[in-house]
Design a protein around this motif. Sequence first.
Motif, mmCIF file in Angstrom:
data_model
loop_
_atom_site.group_PDB
_atom_site.id
_atom_site.type_symbol
_atom_site.label_atom_id
_atom_site.label_comp_id
_atom_site.label_asym_id
_atom_site.label_seq_id
_atom_site.Cartn_x
_atom_site.Cartn_y
_atom_site.Cartn_z
ATOM 1 N N VAL A 202 39.710 50.492 45.287
ATOM 2 C CA VAL A 202 39.579 50.146 43.865
ATOM 3 C C VAL A 202 39.347 51.369 42.993
ATOM 4 C CG1 VAL A 202 38.820 47.784 44.289
ATOM 5 C CG2 VAL A 202 37.128 49.626 44.175
ATOM 6 N N GLU A 203 38.876 52.474 43.586
ATOM 7 C CA GLU A 203 38.655 53.681 42.791
ATOM 8 C C GLU A 203 39.968 54.274 42.281
ATOM 9 O OE1 GLU A 203 39.280 54.956 47.049
ATOM 10 O OE2 GLU A 203 38.154 53.370 46.020
ATOM 11 N N LEU A 204 41.102 53.841 42.846
ATOM 12 C CA LEU A 204 42.410 54.328 42.412
ATOM 13 C C LEU A 204 43.096 53.382 41.431
ATOM 14 C CD1 LEU A 204 43.828 55.575 45.849
ATOM 15 C CD2 LEU A 204 42.691 56.914 44.071
ATOM 16 N N VAL A 205 42.483 52.242 41.140
ATOM 17 C CA VAL A 205 43.127 51.219 40.311
ATOM 18 C C VAL A 205 43.008 51.575 38.825
ATOM 19 C CG1 VAL A 205 43.104 48.798 39.616
ATOM 20 C CG2 VAL A 205 42.766 49.411 42.026
ATOM 21 N N GLY A 206 44.155 51.718 38.169
ATOM 22 C CA GLY A 206 44.171 51.981 36.743
ATOM 23 C C GLY A 206 44.523 50.765 35.918
ATOM 24 N N GLU A 207 44.974 49.699 36.588
ATOM 25 C CA GLU A 207 45.383 48.489 35.872
ATOM 26 C C GLU A 207 45.441 47.338 36.864
ATOM 27 O OE1 GLU A 207 49.330 46.936 33.388
ATOM 28 O OE2 GLU A 207 48.894 49.086 33.465
ATOM 29 N N VAL A 208 45.113 46.136 36.377
ATOM 30 C CA VAL A 208 45.193 44.911 37.172
ATOM 31 C C VAL A 208 46.164 43.959 36.490
ATOM 32 C CG1 VAL A 208 43.899 42.883 37.975
ATOM 33 C CG2 VAL A 208 42.845 45.152 38.074
ATOM 34 N N HIS A 209 46.941 43.238 37.279
ATOM 35 C CA HIS A 209 47.827 42.200 36.752
ATOM 36 C C HIS A 209 47.390 40.826 37.253
ATOM 37 C CE1 HIS A 209 51.732 44.563 35.581
ATOM 38 N NE2 HIS A 209 50.665 44.954 34.916
ATOM 39 N N LEU A 210 47.446 39.848 36.358
ATOM 40 C CA LEU A 210 47.245 38.442 36.686
ATOM 41 C C LEU A 210 48.435 37.667 36.138
ATOM 42 C CD1 LEU A 210 43.494 38.002 35.637
ATOM 43 C CD2 LEU A 210 44.360 38.258 37.967
ATOM 44 N N GLY A 211 48.999 36.793 36.943
ATOM 45 C CA GLY A 211 50.132 36.010 36.472
ATOM 46 C C GLY A 211 50.232 34.701 37.221
ATOM 47 N N GLY A 212 51.248 33.936 36.889
ATOM 48 C CA GLY A 212 51.466 32.656 37.532
ATOM 49 C C GLY A 212 52.571 32.726 38.562
#
Length: 282
Positions: A202-212
Amino acid sequence: MFDALQSHLPARPGVGYKAQHFKDILENPGTVAWLEIHAENYMGDGGRPLAQLRHLSERFAFSVHGVGLSIGGQGPLDEDHLTRLKHLCNWLKPASFSEHLAWSSHDDMFLNDLLPLPYTAATVARVADHIDRVQEVLGRRMLLENPSSYLAFQGTDRSEVDFLRDVAKRTGCGLLLDVNNVYVSATNLNFDAVAYLADFPVELVGEVHLGGHFVDADDHGAPLLIDSHGAQVVDSVWQLYTGLIGRAGPLPTLIEWDNDVPDWPVLAAEAARAARIMEPAA
């Protein structure tokens, strides 16, 4: 070096920008703090779409999400495509640029799909070389998105998380964590989504996506989920997201809705739900 131009999205909700929401976003953004566009839709010169982006960019941070570079393709990257992408990023100055871990071209043929890759040392080297070229041309750090998967390769010699970690270590790129893609892949390939996220860097995560997604069944009657970007986020994905935020803290989170796009209040309500989950973690 791309680090010199590295910037960040606010750790708040964002939405995929659609032109029919232009007025609503300006007048009633709610919890939405940033917007994302698909790069290939804005590579032309002039016109109303680019004028709207310029206007919105005065108030909102932007993420540019590519779908056409074919990062995992066998051949070299399309340099003309990269040049157009650089032009877009130079004037829009997005806080983030991302692409998919997938391939979509072969020789001079472009396939309208994001196709999977075997997770091997050879694939790490090829993907890393392509990411190095993207970051060199754009002068900015790229985020690499985990795919939604419908099959696995027998020749794979490492997990998807290890593959992403290896590519990031080699290139210095960041990661885009699509939680819905994790849930879709876990259902289709029968692995534990919670364990996948627990192992994710998670220390490398710059963005999260949520979708259907769309629910179907395979020839044997087993569940088959299709990443459709055309429905609300399901409760199971919200639960995975809640666990992620509890571990990592607030992260820039996109509500991704590209098909059968609803009226603005529906999209804004999904963003508000993400904001409520992030608030205690903040």
